[in-house]
Scaffold this motif. Structure first.
Motif, short mmCIF file in Angstrom:
data_model
loop_
_atom_site.label_atom_id
_atom_site.label_comp_id
_atom_site.label_asym_id
_atom_site.label_seq_id
_atom_site.Cartn_x
_atom_site.Cartn_y
_atom_site.Cartn_z
N PRO A 1 0.81 -1.23 0.00
CA PRO A 1 0.00 0.00 0.00
C PRO A 1 0.84 1.27 0.00
CG PRO A 1 -0.94 -1.62 1.49
CD PRO A 1 0.37 -2.18 1.02
N TRP A 2 1.88 1.30 0.85
CA TRP A 2 2.72 2.51 0.84
C TRP A 2 3.51 2.61 -0.46
CZ3 TRP A 2 8.09 2.93 0.55
CH2 TRP A 2 8.57 4.24 0.63
N ALA A 3 4.02 1.48 -0.97
CA ALA A 3 4.79 1.51 -2.22
C ALA A 3 3.95 2.09 -3.35
CB ALA A 3 5.28 0.11 -2.58
N ILE A 4 2.68 1.71 -3.42
CA ILE A 4 1.79 2.26 -4.45
C ILE A 4 1.54 3.74 -4.21
CG2 ILE A 4 -0.54 2.14 -5.40
CD1 ILE A 4 -0.48 -0.87 -4.74
N ALA A 5 1.29 4.09 -2.94
CA ALA A 5 0.98 5.49 -2.61
C ALA A 5 2.16 6.41 -2.91
CB ALA A 5 0.57 5.60 -1.15
N ILE A 6 3.40 5.98 -2.56
CA ILE A 6 4.56 6.85 -2.79
C ILE A 6 4.87 6.94 -4.28
CG2 ILE A 6 6.33 5.06 -2.57
CD1 ILE A 6 6.53 8.68 -1.25
N THR A 7 4.60 5.89 -5.02
CA THR A 7 4.80 5.94 -6.47
C THR A 7 3.88 6.97 -7.10
OG1 THR A 7 5.42 3.60 -6.49
CG2 THR A 7 4.78 4.58 -8.59
N ILE A 8 2.63 6.97 -6.67
CA ILE A 8 1.67 7.94 -7.21
C ILE A 8 2.01 9.35 -6.75
CG2 ILE A 8 -0.76 8.65 -7.15
CD1 ILE A 8 -1.47 5.67 -6.86
N ALA A 9 2.34 9.51 -5.45
CA ALA A 9 2.59 10.83 -4.89
C ALA A 9 3.81 11.49 -5.51
CB ALA A 9 2.75 10.74 -3.38
N THR A 10 4.82 10.70 -5.88
CA THR A 10 6.07 11.27 -6.39
C THR A 10 6.25 11.02 -7.88
OG1 THR A 10 7.37 9.28 -5.90
CG2 THR A 10 7.13 10.91 -4.12
N ASP A 11 5.24 10.46 -8.52
CA ASP A 11 5.32 10.15 -9.96
C ASP A 11 6.53 9.27 -10.24
OD1 ASP A 11 4.45 10.15 -12.57
OD2 ASP A 11 5.56 11.98 -13.09
N GLY A 12 6.80 8.34 -9.33
CA GLY A 12 7.93 7.44 -9.50
C GLY A 12 9.26 8.00 -9.06
N GLY A 13 9.27 9.25 -8.60
CA GLY A 13 10.53 9.88 -8.22
C GLY A 13 11.20 9.21 -7.03
N PHE A 14 10.40 8.67 -6.10
CA PHE A 14 11.00 8.00 -4.94
C PHE A 14 11.90 6.86 -5.38
CE2 PHE A 14 11.09 4.51 -1.94
CZ PHE A 14 11.48 5.14 -0.78
N TRP A 15 11.43 6.04 -6.32
CA TRP A 15 12.20 4.87 -6.74
C TRP A 15 13.44 5.28 -7.53
CZ3 TRP A 15 10.62 1.18 -3.85
CH2 TRP A 15 9.28 1.13 -3.46
N ARG A 16 13.31 6.31 -8.33
CA ARG A 16 14.49 6.78 -9.07
C ARG A 16 15.57 7.25 -8.11
NH1 ARG A 16 10.34 8.83 -12.38
NH2 ARG A 16 10.46 10.89 -11.40
N GLU A 17 15.18 7.96 -7.05
CA GLU A 17 16.15 8.47 -6.10
C GLU A 17 16.67 7.36 -5.18
OE1 GLU A 17 18.69 10.88 -3.98
OE2 GLU A 17 17.68 11.23 -5.90
N ALA A 18 15.76 6.51 -4.66
CA ALA A 18 16.16 5.47 -3.71
C ALA A 18 17.08 4.45 -4.36
CB ALA A 18 14.92 4.78 -3.15
N ILE A 19 16.78 4.09 -5.61
CA ILE A 19 17.58 3.06 -6.28
C ILE A 19 18.74 3.70 -7.05
CG2 ILE A 19 17.56 1.22 -8.01
CD1 ILE A 19 14.62 0.75 -7.26
N GLY A 20 18.41 4.67 -7.91
CA GLY A 20 19.46 5.28 -8.74
C GLY A 20 20.33 6.27 -8.00
#
Length: 566
Positions: A236-255
């Motif tokens: 649930p949080w993974a989906i919510a943060i993806t929507i809230a940041t337009d995927g930016g969280f994953w780009r920053e956390a991983i990349g």
């Protein structure tokens, strides 16, 4: 050597609980005594405070900047602790540290619980006590960041896995509660620090399966409902943060965070292969005297399923951290449960002469390092009030090593460990007290006190905020003075005074600040100067606190005042 009283005290559920309570005692002084630390701790705490203030529990931010490096788990735990025990307006760091303290206690409980199944009550309790009192875990227990909670979650998962593994080795069916704890620990570790706990657990499973040449036992883990449970915890949080940041969280956390740590030394946190091995005697203190025995036990008894499990928990994860180019002292903490249980298992049999001699030497060397750090801190940054704490630190650290070494060399191994734990816990508490008294290192708290004494702190409501500060742009000051704290330059500090706000100017910006103030036609009143050492930058700093000029009294207000005089 028989200890019937100890055996009675730790029977059944009491051993793991006692190990957890001992961990709370060891970690509490750091929680209570240390000021807010730069930089990670204060960044975590400030981001949590902003969650509570904004009621946005999905996106993670430090001031206006996104903090998209770690998952949300630690922030939720800290927010719950603050909401239950304090007020966000208080800016007291202790409530933010409670999840770390409880995470360390969970790690000790889980290690003792696993050890009880692997070796019996006594070894289980001693393993949990060893883990919970190590300088590394008891220090992380008093710092508001991810590592103690990650250790607790990972150790819980591995403890449950140990019970499942031993059941399959005995030809028994693992019980559902053990499987549930495994998946809960794994899910919590992912929510806290992404893949790190998963990697430690996964490498252990792979190593065990290869060593045993058997993967059938993995079918007993409850994959059909366990994976959906983890997905329910994280999804649930993974989906919510993806929507809230337009995927930016994953780009920053991983990349931006994970990949650079794998590719090279990220944020100047470099190290060499073998660094953690060299640090182990210090970080494992006061149980350092058992390190050689733990290694010897892992090798000589590797045919035993219980020992084999611990070796597969310890070695692959440790090697992963050793080979990673980015290194911080606490990275190996998720593997310390295995090391502690190997050390405790060594006590069940006579310890060899070489292990006793090398263990005694390592314990003394670790104590010398602790004493050296204490003396250096007292000499360079200490005050008269720090001398008593420092003397207690030196005395008890020396006693932990010397008394433990003497008893170990005389074959009283369990008594040696217990004596070392008592003196070591005291030494750790005294070290926290010593650090608290090294006031040149506590710049942000001193600045806060200066602001409060002059009625300039935004929390007091007498002077408009936010505070503007040059030079010292550390998260600890932001945490103590609020989200809107103005991290600026000399021009910005002068503009703050012109707007009626307080300003803090670092000595290197003094000339530029005076020139900017002259251009704006504003002059501030210096109300105090704080001098100290910014340990994050390695620089000495001198910061002068300026009160804004008095506000001009309006004509109407002046007339009303004159009428009142008449």
């Amino acid at each position: 050597m028989t200890l019937p009283n100890l055996d009675h005290l730790i029977a059944g559920w009491r051993g793991p609980v006692l190990a957890a309570l001992l961990t709370l005692v060891a970690g509490l002084p750091s929680l209570m005594l240390l000021p807010p630390l730069d930089r990670d701790e204060s960044r975590f705490a400030q981001a949590t405070a902003q969650m509570l203030e904004s009621h946005d529990f999905v996106d993670i931010r430090f001031q206006d900047e996104p903090r998209w490096k770690k998952p949300v788990g630690i922030y939720w735990l800290q927010a719950a602790a603050v909401a239950l025990t304090s007020d966000v307006e208080d800016r007291d760091i202790a409530p933010y540290r409670l999840p770390s303290l409880l995470g360390a206690a969970l790690a000790a409980w889980a290690a003792a619980w696993a050890g009880t199944a692997l070796f019996g009550n006594r070894v289980g309790f001693l393993g949990g006590a060893i883990l919970g009192t190590t300088f590394l875990l008891s220090t992380e227990a008093g710092i508001a960041k991810t590592d103690a909670v990650l250790c607790g979650a990972t150790t819980l998962a591995m403890a449950a896995l140990a019970r499942i593994y031993m059941a399959t080795q005995a030809g028994e069916r693992p019980i559902r509660p053990h499987k549930l704890l495994f998946w809960l620990g794994l899910g919590l570790s992912i929510l806290i620090k992404g893949p790190i706990g998963l990697l430690v657990v996964g490498l252990a499973i792979i190593a065990l399966s290869i060593w045993d040449r058997d993967v059938k036992w993995l079918g007993r883990l409850g994959w059909g409902w366990g994976l959906p449970l983890v997905a329910l915890m994280v999804g649930p949080w993974a989906i919510a943060i993806t929507i809230a940041t337009d995927g930016g969280f994953w780009r920053e956390a991983i990349g931006g965070d994970l990949a650079p740590k794998i590719a090279g030394a990220h944020e100047s946190h470099s190290g060499f292969p073998g660094m953690y091995l060299l640090l182990a005697p210090l970080l494992f203190f006061p149980s350092t005297l058992l390190l050689p025995a733990a290694v010897s036990t892992g090798w000589s008894r590797r045919a035993e399923p219980a020992i084999r499990f611990l070796v597969c928990w310890l070695v692959p994860g440790w090697l992963m951290f050793e080979l990673a180019p980015t290194k911080l002292w606490h990275y190996t903490l998720p593997t310390f449960g295995a090391l502690a249980l190997l050390a405790a298992a060594a006590l069940a049999r006579p310890i060899g002469t070489v292990s006793r001699i090398v263990g005694a030497i390592l314990a003394v060397l670790a104590a010398v390092l602790i004493i050296g750090v204490t003396v250096y801190g007292l000499t360079v940054y200490g005050t008269s009030t720090a001398q008593t704490w420092a003397a207690l630190t030196i005395g008890t650290a020396a006693a932990a090593a010397l008394v433990g070494a003497f008893l170990l060399l005389n074959r009283a191994s369990i008594t040696a460990l217990l004596a070392s734990l008592v003196f070591g816990i005291t030494a750790h508490a005294a070290l926290a007290g010593t650090i608290r008294q090294l006031r040149p290192l506590a710049i942000a708290p001193q600045l806060e006190k200066t602001l409060e004494a002059a009625d300039l702190h935004p929390r007091q409501g007498r002077t408009p905020g936010p505070v503007a500060i040059t030079g010292f742009h550390e998260p600890s000051f932001v945490f103590l003075t609020g989200r809107d704290t103005d991290l600026t330059d000399a021009q910005g500090a002068a503009e703050a005074l012109a707007e009626g706000r307080p300003a803090i100017v670092e000595a290197r910006d003094a000339d530029a600040f005076r020139a900017a103030s002259a251009r704006l036609g504003v002059s501030g009143r210096a109300v105090g100067t704080v001098r100290g050492h910014n340990y994050s930058e390695g620089d000495d700093v001198s910061l002068t606190v300026y009160a804004p000029p008095p506000r001009p009294v309006s004509g109407a207000a002046a007339g009303a005042g004159a009428g009142a005089d008449r």
